[in-house]
Design an enzyme around this catalytic site. Structure first.
Site, PDB file in Angstrom:
ATOM      1  N   ILE A   1       0.665  -1.143  -0.006  1.00 56.38           N
ATOM      2  CA  ILE A   1      -0.071  -0.065  -0.043  1.00 56.38           C
ATOM      3  C   ILE A   1       0.941   1.309   0.007  1.00 56.38           C
ATOM      4  O   ILE A   1       1.992   1.221   0.215  1.00 56.38           O
ATOM      5  CB  ILE A   1      -1.031   0.151   1.282  1.00 56.38           C
ATOM      6  CG1 ILE A   1      -0.253  -0.045   2.467  1.00 56.38           C
ATOM      7  CG2 ILE A   1      -2.156  -1.057   1.245  1.00 56.38           C
ATOM      8  CD1 ILE A   1      -1.109  -0.309   3.909  1.00 56.38           C
ATOM      9  N   ASP A   2       0.167   2.353  -0.510  1.00 54.52           N
ATOM     10  CA  ASP A   2       1.030   3.541  -0.757  1.00 54.52           C
ATOM     11  C   ASP A   2       1.789   3.920   0.715  1.00 54.52           C
ATOM     12  O   ASP A   2       1.215   3.898   1.542  1.00 54.52           O
ATOM     13  CB  ASP A   2       0.371   4.597  -1.405  1.00 54.52           C
ATOM     14  CG  ASP A   2      -0.194   4.267  -2.701  1.00 54.52           C
ATOM     15  OD1 ASP A   2       0.524   3.443  -3.197  1.00 54.52           O
ATOM     16  OD2 ASP A   2      -1.374   4.817  -2.909  1.00 54.52           O
ATOM     17  N   LYS A   3       2.857   4.700   0.488  1.00 52.28           N
ATOM     18  CA  LYS A   3       3.579   5.498   1.694  1.00 52.28           C
ATOM     19  C   LYS A   3       2.511   6.246   2.658  1.00 52.28           C
ATOM     20  O   LYS A   3       2.685   5.739   3.752  1.00 52.28           O
ATOM     21  CB  LYS A   3       4.574   6.197   1.141  1.00 52.28           C
ATOM     22  CG  LYS A   3       5.321   6.943   2.336  1.00 52.28           C
ATOM     23  CD  LYS A   3       6.237   8.155   1.737  1.00 52.28           C
ATOM     24  CE  LYS A   3       6.616   9.088   2.950  1.00 52.28           C
ATOM     25  NZ  LYS A   3       7.747  10.035   2.093  1.00 52.28           N
TER      26      LYS A   3
ATOM     27  N   ARG B   1      -7.383   6.178  -5.584  1.00 55.76           N
ATOM     28  CA  ARG B   1      -7.216   7.466  -5.658  1.00 55.76           C
ATOM     29  C   ARG B   1      -7.305   7.729  -7.317  1.00 55.76           C
ATOM     30  O   ARG B   1      -8.268   8.928  -7.640  1.00 55.76           O
ATOM     31  CB  ARG B   1      -5.662   7.755  -5.601  1.00 55.76           C
ATOM     32  CG  ARG B   1      -5.346   7.321  -4.233  1.00 55.76           C
ATOM     33  CD  ARG B   1      -3.931   7.182  -3.786  1.00 55.76           C
ATOM     34  NE  ARG B   1      -3.330   8.531  -3.842  1.00 55.76           N
ATOM     35  CZ  ARG B   1      -1.992   8.771  -3.997  1.00 55.76           C
ATOM     36  NH1 ARG B   1      -1.113   7.609  -3.879  1.00 55.76           N
ATOM     37  NH2 ARG B   1      -1.103  10.048  -4.134  1.00 55.76           N
TER      38      ARG B   1
END
Length: 350
Positions: free
Chosen positions: A169-171, A268
């Site tokens: 998962i993204d930062k 997103r």
């Protein structure tokens, strides 16, 4: 069902990116540990006429074709119990066996970084990742990542591709992800992700009013100009996001999303595409939108929320060894909870 922590929200029913969409076949078997790799694979006629090094790279895609070639040459990878050259053409009936002592698969260094472990046993670790932690080392992020933390917490993870990671998962997205502790678990989890049987739910806050739930079915690919971004474009990879409305505010909506697919930045990109970008998303919504008439407090909260309002709230999977159906929940982090509380307070003022 195994229940872990409880969430701040009720969930009636994901932005996780698969490193590779795995196609492990059902006739793959393994009795491997993290140290000793011991695998078998029964070919069928779909592999007829293909070179053995190409076939091995398809079957065991966690390892490079060059490494598999070397294992062929060294006698670690056998065909019907015999050594063959990498250019050997398959008949489609062979039994492949791979027995090798694993070397370190990563050059990353272990670091004593605390992990929020929701669940752990001999095969898997479920982690609630905090905002700001990069999952895998890359350009500009050689340390301080989840991989560095895993290498310290479980040193044998160095012998697995990507330290046992099967998704990320993204930062600046918080929440749950699963890590494998041995190759058998890694294969099983990769297969579950490829078959879309891993249950992943995200909570998010978007701009604007979404009236009802629905499905976004739009292909995603790398943006042709801005290479940091992904975008909806014909010819991209299939991407499907199911969502429903959980809470409406005056100018915002709290949504839960469940992904059929695992494309980079999928949630997103999809919500930006339908005109409801995520609060705090500095890539897809670079300008903060403060609604007319908003209080000074809400204005400050919106401008101070510096990451996408996205949290991996629930993760469900089949245990790779026991087959048990397991479900885990992660409560909202403090910044997400504060944002929702502020929007509720603002809503009550109208």
């Amino acid at each position: 069902m195994t229940q872990a922590q409880s969430s701040n929200s009720n969930i009636p029913e994901t932005d996780i990116h698969l490193f590779e969409d795995s196609e492990d076949a059902d006739n793959h078997t393994s009795d491997s540990t993290a140290t000793r790799l011991s695998l078998q694979f029964q070919l069928d006629d779909t592999y007829l006429g293909q070179r053995i090094d190409q076939v091995a790279a398809l079957i065991w895609n966690d390892y490079s074709r060059e490494k598999l070639k070397q294992w062929l040459k060294d006698g670690h990878l056998l065909v019907n119990g015999n050594s063959v050259k990498p250019k050997y053409k398959c008949e489609g009936t062979e039994l492949l066996t791979l027995n090798v002592e694993l070397e370190a698969q990563t050059t990353s260094q272990p670091e004593n970084i605390p992990l929020n472990i929701v669940y752990e046993d001999d095969d898997i670790i479920i982690i609630n990742k905090p905002v700001g932690m990069v999952v895998h080392p890359g350009a500009g992020n050689s340390s301080g990542t989840l991989v560095n933390a895993l290498l310290y917490h479980y040193p044998k993870s160095s012998e697995l591709a990507r330290a046992g990671l099967v998704h990320r998962i993204d930062k600046d997205t918080s929440g749950l992800l699963v890590v494998a502790k041995n190759l058998e678990a890694q294969f099983s989890l990769s297969k579950q992700l490829a078959k879309k049987s891993v249950y992943r739910v995200y909570d998010l806050i978007v701009y604007g009013n979404i009236i009802a739930g629905g499905t976004i079915d739009e292909p995603i690919k790398r943006h042709p100009v801005d290479r940091v971004k992904m975008t909806v474009l014909p010819g991209g990879k299939d991407a499907v996001t199911h969502y429903n409305v959980k809470e409406r505010f005056q100018h915002f909506t709290r949504v839960q999303a469940r992904l059929e697919t695992g494309r980079t930045h999928q949630i997103r990109v999809h919500f930006s595409y339908i005109g409801h970008g995520l609060v705090g998303d500095q890539v897809y919504m670079p300008r903060v939108r403060v609604p007319a008439g908003a209080s000074e407090t809400l204005n400050d909260v919106l401008r101070g929320f510096k990451r996408q309002a996205l949290h991996a709230v629930q993760l469900g999977l089949q245990h790779p060894r026991t087959g048990e159906e397991m479900m885990f929940d992660a409560p909202w982090p403090a910044d997400f909870s504060a944002l929702v509380d502020m929007l509720r307070a603002e809503n009550a003022a109208y």
